[in-house]
Scaffold this active site. Structure first.
Site, PDB file in Angstrom:
ATOM      1  N   LYS B  79       9.361   4.364   4.837  1.00 33.61           N
ATOM      2  CA  LYS B  79       9.058   3.066   4.211  1.00 33.61           C
ATOM      3  C   LYS B  79      10.212   2.696   3.277  1.00 33.61           C
ATOM      4  CE  LYS B  79       5.103   1.214   1.475  1.00 33.61           C
ATOM      5  NZ  LYS B  79       3.826   1.593   0.837  1.00 33.61           N
ATOM      6  N   SER B 154      -0.047  -1.411   2.246  1.00 34.13           N
ATOM      7  CA  SER B 154       1.317  -1.895   2.245  1.00 34.13           C
ATOM      8  C   SER B 154       2.245  -1.175   3.217  1.00 34.13           C
ATOM      9  CB  SER B 154       1.884  -1.768   0.831  1.00 34.13           C
ATOM     10  OG  SER B 154       1.996  -0.407   0.453  1.00 34.13           O
ATOM     11  N   SER B 178      -2.728   2.321   0.813  1.00 35.80           N
ATOM     12  CA  SER B 178      -1.572   1.803   1.558  1.00 35.80           C
ATOM     13  C   SER B 178      -1.064   2.685   2.681  1.00 35.80           C
ATOM     14  CB  SER B 178      -0.416   1.515   0.593  1.00 35.80           C
ATOM     15  OG  SER B 178      -0.655   0.319  -0.099  1.00 35.80           O
TER      16      SER B 178
END
Lengths: 479, 486
Positions: B79, B154, B178
């Site tokens: 990420k 997320s 997330s």
């Protein structure tokens, strides 16, 4: 109503940089004077993703200061974030301690004209320093140097127990002495490693409620502290006398003009939005840790002063000068191991040693000669091997070169003649050459005695033992 | 069979057997990305040269018989919230455009030290603030199961890249769900480890007391293998806990016979999608049939979790994001007159609306006069929520619930309605408030073919048991073998 009808009330907040080798939350050097932004890393630059790791030495120093100032050292204290924007504050918050500081409720004694006074310490906490903004290097931009960002600080906050600018100065000097003695701070106001803010208010004498307090910032010498507080007290009294009221505000001391001026009002005061620092767990201090620091605590200035007067029988004046700095006091005690006439030793310290250090530079910790050499020299004077004046010359030479005192005495031919036969011979010769003066002396003109002494000393190039010279002269002159 | 269709552990075996090289696999991943990522948008940027060089180095080690570990040569991706030395890291925000970190996050370093090539940086919500990947300043990520839908957030890119078979394992972060919610939306497995189990050093902070980095992959075993690489005490993270790291694969196949599984009644609420509820009830039956005992438990303070979370997380975020001021790195507004304007314009231009909203929420919650009523109260409720879990774990080994009350929703559907978006995390964020581990694994599909996630929550540092319980269910179905129709 004159100034004398008002009572100033003063509390001080001191920020003392800690003498650790590395910063509080990273391994960067704390060395002063490096090229801008040289002593930085991702942590103290506040880059994304970094986390603080507490320097254990900072905690040790805080405990040391806390114990020396008779504080309660708390088993658990909490780190907080103080949030505000400033270019030299890289994270946009300062990691500090807020509602749960490491030390609370201490005290420090100071000397006042009315005698000893105990000033209460409200709290001591640890925090990180900010960097430095430089506004005058370029016309269009300000520059930021983050070498200082993350240097550990102790903030020491007094209760509002001080009642005059002089007391404030006394308190600061005493506090500085303690911190320097503890080895946690270098006590340098000018370089900013010992900084002071003052909270000042005034109230009518006899009043029980304090007046509105004003915070004074940017005071970087003992002289300025006195000036700033005295100016501010007079200003507040003026305001009250003219029917006004003192505003809650922060004022900056302008050393060039010797006055304070408003920096920000209550309305402009920051809301720092303190909250517990989630990146650092609460700090726990164990009993073992406390004991260890307590064991290593040095004797503090006031205790040392008392001991110097009692153990060495020194006058308070001498003891004060000797105890003003720990290395000097330590050095005195080291020489005192080898030379037991302590008052004479103190005279040499106060007279010769401090004078030479002042005139010729150098520091007590880098002297070229040993304690034994120092004591030997004093012994030589004591035993009459050299005169007191010659002793000062030898000391100067020893100070500059580190040579053995005996070698200097021999080299310079300063050894005092104490051989009775040799002196007697010179005395006989002088008296023989000056038969006329001897007659006059014997006839009652006693004031020319000094002439004979002078002649003998001249003949002996100043090296005659004065006591023996006197003794033999008087004998030969029939006294 | 394409190498990209292998699971992480299958690939590791083939690499060990020298049936395939890391270079071949890394190239296959890059081709797959070139082929499908235009539709998915999981990657924000690739590090092709870095990944290929790492693959070649890995093959050289294999050639000499000196692999760095069982996963040497397995390509992964992270990420964009993870700092990667020399590779631009933006956290999907304009304010960090052009930021090339001078250091690797501890987790990234651990992947590299395990010999794993890192293909690039994955899409996410800006600063991890969002539940749909739509707050990304680089545009949303799309769900490979239906590209008109969100992959969740997320860590949307971390989940979508796996579902799109672009990579074998990814790193995400989980502040309120997330990792788990995107895993649930994409038929992948995502683990939020115990707070303190995996280092946060080098992970861009959103809410420091809640953020936890963790692995995502296509199977429970893959996730266990990645956790084995990541779980480590890190002296650079003072909240990292020096607890011994177990062998996460040792008990994986031990089943659930004799275990007690709690079913928290507050997690089966009105308003949840009936197909989701049905899938979870079905899973509970499976567990019972495998010898587990189901226990009805109550976590009475669950209803306060959302409010508590939306005070604590924004409060910490408002402080964590103060460093993005245009002074030292990232975006600085041009033509600002004076310092205050530079701050204001840089932050106005650099942050998106959701980030600004949370900074304002958090600033308000910490303000003088409001702190006690909001932040302090929230911390107290947080303690109550933690105590709820402690009580439950005196009776049971783990808790079973849905990961999300609904399957993947349409992109654009909730983006204008922050409150309904915040409700997406209602089953995941209590774990973060309590610091507990949580695992989301494939729990089935809706009739329309959308994945449904099953959540397991466990005691602190009890990841091994969660993985074992997850694996017991995984074994009973072919869910993980189903491929997104790209």
């Amino acid at each position: 109503m004159p100034l004398s009808d008002f009572q100033p009330v003063i509390g001080l907040e001191v920020h003392a940089q800690l003498l650790t080798n590395s910063k509080i939350f990273c391994a960067c050097s704390t060395e002063f004077g490096a090229a801008p932004n040289h002593n930085t890393c991702p942590v103290c630059l506040g880059l994304p993703g970094v986390l603080p790791v507490l320097n254990a030495r900072v905690v040790e120093f805080a405990i040391r200061a806390g114990l020396a100032l008779e504080c309660t050292v708390k088993k658990t204290s909490v780190w907080s974030r103080k949030n505000y924007f400033y270019p030299d504050l890289p994270k946009g918050y300062q990691v500090t301690q807020y509602d749960q500081p490491i030390c609370e409720h201490g005290k420090l004694s100071i000397d006042t004209p009315e005698g000893e006074k105990v000033v209460r310490i409200l709290r001591i906490h640890m925090e990180e320093d900010a960097g430095k903004s430089v506004h005058d290097a370029s016309a269009k931009e300000s520059l930021v140097d983050l070498n200082r960002a993350g240097v550990p600080l102790l903030e020491i906050v007094s209760e509002p127990d001080l009642r005059s600018a002089d007391e404030a100065v006394e308190y600061l000097k005493a506090l500085r002495d303690v911190l320097v003695y503890l080895g946690v701070n270098d006590g340098n106001l000018e370089e900013g490693s010992f900084r002071c803010d003052a909270n000042v208010s005034v109230m009518r004498k006899g009043a029980t409620v304090y007046g509105q307090r004003v915070e004074l910032k940017n005071i970087n010498s003992f002289r300025f502290i006195k000036q700033a507080i005295e100016y501010e007290v007079a200003r507040q009294v003026d305001v009250l006398e003219s029917g006004g009221k003192v505003d809650q505000e922060t004022r900056l001391f302008d050393a060039n003009r010797g006055e304070t001026r408003s920096m920000r009002s209550k309305e402009e005061a920051h809301d720092y939005r303190y909250f517990p620092e989630p990146d650092l767990p609460p700090l726990h201090v164990t009993d073992a840790q406390l004991d260890e620091v307590a064991q290593s605590l040095p004797e503090l200035p006031r205790a040392k002063l008392t001991r110097f007067t009692s153990q060495y029988g020194l006058p308070e004046y001498d003891a004060r000068i000797l105890c003003a700095e720990r290395p000097l006091a330590d050095y005195f005690e080291a020489v005192a191991q080898h030379f037991k006439d302590y008052k004479k030793l103190a005279n040499w310290f106060l007279g010769e040693l401090l004078r030479l250090l002042k005139d010729e530079g150098g520091s007590i910790t880098t002297l070229r000669f040993t304690t034994v050499q120092f004591a030997n020299l004093l012994g030589a004077v004591e035993q009459g091997k050299i005169s007191a004046n010659a002793g000062k010359d030898v000391f100067g030479e020893m100070f500059r070169t580190g040579k053995e005192p005996e070698a200097i005495i021999a080299e310079k031919g300063l050894a005092q003649v104490s051989d009775v036969g040799a002196i007697e011979a010179v005395v006989d010769e002088v008296l023989g050459k000056n038969a006329g003066e001897v007659e006059k002396y014997k006839a009652g003109k006693k004031q020319i005695y000094g002439f004979f002494v002078g002649q003998v000393m001249k003949a002996m190039k100043g090296k005659g033992n004065p006591a023996l010279v006197n003794e033999l002269l008087k004998k030969k002159l029939g006294e | 069979m394409q190498p990209t269709e292998l699971t992480l552990l299958e690939l590791a075996e083939k690499l060990a057997a020298r049936e395939v090289t890391s270079l071949e696999v890394t190239q296959a991943c890059l081709s797959r990305i070139a082929q499908v990522d235009g539709k998915v948008k999981a990657f924000l940027r690739l590090d092709e040269s870095g990944a290929l060089a790492a693959a070649e180095a890995s093959d050289a080690r294999r050639g000499k018989g000196n692999p760095l570990g069982p996963l040497d040569g397995v390509p992964v991706a992270v990420k964009d919230i993870f700092l990667t030395e020399g590779v631009e890291t933006t956290c999907a925000s304009r304010i960090l455009q052009g930021f090339h970190p001078p250091y690797d996050a501890t987790t990234v370093r651990l992947l590299k030290e395990a010999g794993m090539p890192i293909l690039g940086k994955l899409n996410q919500d800006e600063f991890a603030m969002g539940s749909s990947n739509e707050t990304s300043a680089c545009g949303p990520c799309h769900n490979p199961w239906d590209v008109t839908r969100t992959p969740g957030g997320s860590s949307g890119g971390s989940a979508a890249a796996l579902a799109a078979r672009e990579v074998f394992g990814t790193l995400g972060t989980d502040t309120g769900g997330s990792i788990r919610q995107p895993a649930a939306f994409t038929n992948t497995v995502g683990l939020k480890p115990t707070y303190g189990r995996v280092s946060r050093f080098g992970v861009i902070a959103f809410a420091s007391s809640l953020d936890v980095p963790g692995p995502l992959a296509r199977t429970v075993g893959d996730v266990a293998a990645l956790l084995q690489v990541l779980a480590r005490h890190d002296p650079r993270d003072s909240t990292s806990v020096p607890v011994e790291v177990p062998d996460y694969s040792a008990d994986l196949e031990h089943g659930v016979a004799g275990l007690k599984l709690g079913v928290p009644r507050e997690y089966f609420t009105e308003g949840m999608d009936p197909e989701v509820e049905a899938a979870v009830r079905e899973a509970l039956k499976v567990y019972e049939s495998l010898g587990a005992t189901l226990v009805d438990v109550s976590l009475p303070h669950t209803k306060y979790a959302l409010a508590t979370y939306y005070l604590i997380a924004p409060a910490e975020a408002s402080s964590n994001l103060a460093r993005y001021d245009g002074v030292r790195y990232g975006l600085r507004a041009r033509d600002a007159k004076g310092l205050k304007e530079m701050y204001g314009l840089s932050r106005d231009q650099g942050f998106g609306p959701e980030v600004k909203r949370r900074i304002m929420l958090g600033t308000y919650a910490l303000s003088a006069g409001y702190y006690d009523a909001y932040y302090l109260k929230a911390q107290k409720v947080r303690t109550l929520i933690r105590e709820d879990f402690n009580r439950a774990f005196q009776q049971v080994d783990a808790l079973v619930s849905p990961t999300s009350p609904v399957p993947a929703f349409k992109l654009g559907e909730k983006v204008e309605d922050p409150l309904s978006m915040y409700l997406m995390d209602v089953f995941t964020l209590p774990c973060n408030l309590a610091g507990l581990p949580g695992l989301s694994l494939p729990g089935g599909f809706t009739k329309g073919g959308l994945p449904i996630g099953l959540q397991l929550m466990g005691r602190p540092f009890d990841e091994a048991k969660l993985l074992r319980i997850g694996r017991a269910f995984e074994r009973e179905h072919d869910f993980v073998r189903r491929q997104a129709p790209l």
